[in-house]
Design a protein around this motif. Structure first.
Motif, short mmCIF file in Angstrom:
data_model
loop_
_atom_site.label_atom_id
_atom_site.label_comp_id
_atom_site.label_asym_id
_atom_site.label_seq_id
_atom_site.Cartn_x
_atom_site.Cartn_y
_atom_site.Cartn_z
N TYR A 29 -29.70 -17.53 -3.31
CA TYR A 29 -30.93 -17.07 -3.97
C TYR A 29 -30.84 -15.57 -4.16
O TYR A 29 -30.07 -14.88 -3.49
N ASN A 65 -33.12 -19.39 -7.46
CA ASN A 65 -32.98 -20.14 -6.23
C ASN A 65 -32.15 -21.37 -6.55
O ASN A 65 -32.58 -22.23 -7.33
N ILE A 203 -34.52 -17.80 2.06
CA ILE A 203 -35.36 -17.38 0.94
C ILE A 203 -36.85 -17.31 1.29
O ILE A 203 -37.56 -16.41 0.85
#
Length: 348
Positions: A29, A65, A203
């Protein structure tokens, strides 16, 4: 010009078998301002399709992502392609602990408002003012500090099958649900405790750490690369593993075994078990934990009602599904009154 997947999961699975190529499952990500997410999305799809990349990727104005798989022989080509994109040059790729050539069966690259559904208004705080990143060794040291509060930023069905020893595991269905709950629970320790967070690949902690600093937490730390990178460092460097059980993953594997500990139980009989399945009734598809014995007895369904449905002719099942939408059951993962031994159920 093909910009969307045209093969079914069954067709793709057959092609993977016929190709006989080992595949690598990876995730990454990056928060970065993308001026034209749709254009970037199309570029990725075209280039990744040529490299036989499969998986699920979200692109938005705030970044990317990705959870994908690629044939081993194309891994370096994929790395070169990512390095050719300025904000992805040198990006850390989280390589899966356990590999499965069929972890993904389609290539999906979607434009979303956010790369993680956090429910936050990013204009109200500095999203770049993040917490201190820790490697596996530093994380273990911080975890052992009595002045530390360790929080699992994942959802209940993820932490149920695996979490760090001593971590707080909020009983929430979504990431956005956890943010306010954690702040409320730790409001009296914003200045005197170390807030140590972790998630699957890092993330969720990127945004959460900045949010909690904005909310007044003074000592905010996060596990760099999440559980996936932690496990890689533990194995590569001989570091003591503090993670108990399995790491839930969002692909066909459903989980990666990190330790031999089995900390969950079958939602139907209560037997020690940490294997997730989806109910075989397509109109339900509920994700829950089921042991081999219950899977055989219940024909991979979550309830007698669903078992009766799957025994009906296929056309009759399709007719029953018309006009129904099961996503509320699917995403409540493990939340069903039919599951006697589900997490938090007093019957267990």
């Amino acid at each position: 010009m093909q910009l969307y997947n045209k093969l079914s999961a069954e067709e793709r699975a057959k092609l993977i078998d016929e190709a006989g190529k080992d595949r690598i499952t990876i995730s990454f990500y990056q928060y970065h301002k993308i001026e034209n997410p749709q254009l970037f999305r199309d570029k990725l799809f075209l280039e990744w399709d040529q490299l036989e990349v499969l998986g699920r990727t979200y692109v938005s104005y705030e970044g990317i992502n990705a959870q994908i798989s690629v044939p081993s022989e194309n891994f370096l080509s994929l790395k070169e392609q990512l390095d050719s994109i300025s904000f992805l040059n040198g990006i850390r790729l989280n390589v899966a602990v356990e590999h499965d050539n069929k972890s993904f069966l389609k290539l999906k690259v979607k434009v979303r408002n956010k790369i993680v559904a956090d429910g936050l208004n990013d204009e109200t705080f500095d999203v770049t003012n993040k917490g201190v990143h820790l490697n596996a060794k530093e994380f273990n040291e911080m975890l052992a500090n009595p002045n530390t509060v360790c929080v699992d930023m994942r959802n209940h069905y993820e932490s149920e099958i695996g979490h760090f020893d001593g971590a707080i595991t909020p009983d929430v269905d979504t990431f956005r649900d956890s943010l306010d709950i954690i702040e409320e629970d730790l409001k009296d320790n914003k200045e005197d405790k170390n807030l140590l967070m972790y998630c699957t690949g890092g993330i969720r902690c990127e945004k959460a750490s900045a949010y909690y600093k904005h909310k007044g937490f003074k000592n905010v730390f996060q596990l760099e690369g999440g559980i996936i990178e932690y496990t890689r460092q533990v194995n590569a460097e001989g570091i003591e593993n503090k993670f108990l059980g399995k790491n839930f993953v969002f692909d066909h594997r459903r989980a990666e075994k990190i330790s031999d500990d089995v900390i969950a139980n079958c939602h139907q009989c209560g037997k020690s078990c940490d294997s997730h399945t989806n109910c075989a009734n397509e109109a339900c598809h509920l994700l829950f934990i089921q042991c081999d014995e219950c899977a055989e007895q219940m024909e991979n369904t979550c309830s007698v009602e669903c078992q009766e449905i799957i025994r009906l002719p296929f056309e009759k099942q399709k007719e029953l599904r018309k006009g129904t939408h099961a996503s509320n059951k699917i995403f409540k993962k493990g939340r069903s009154e039919k599951l006697k031994f589900q997490k938090g159920n007093t019957c267990s």
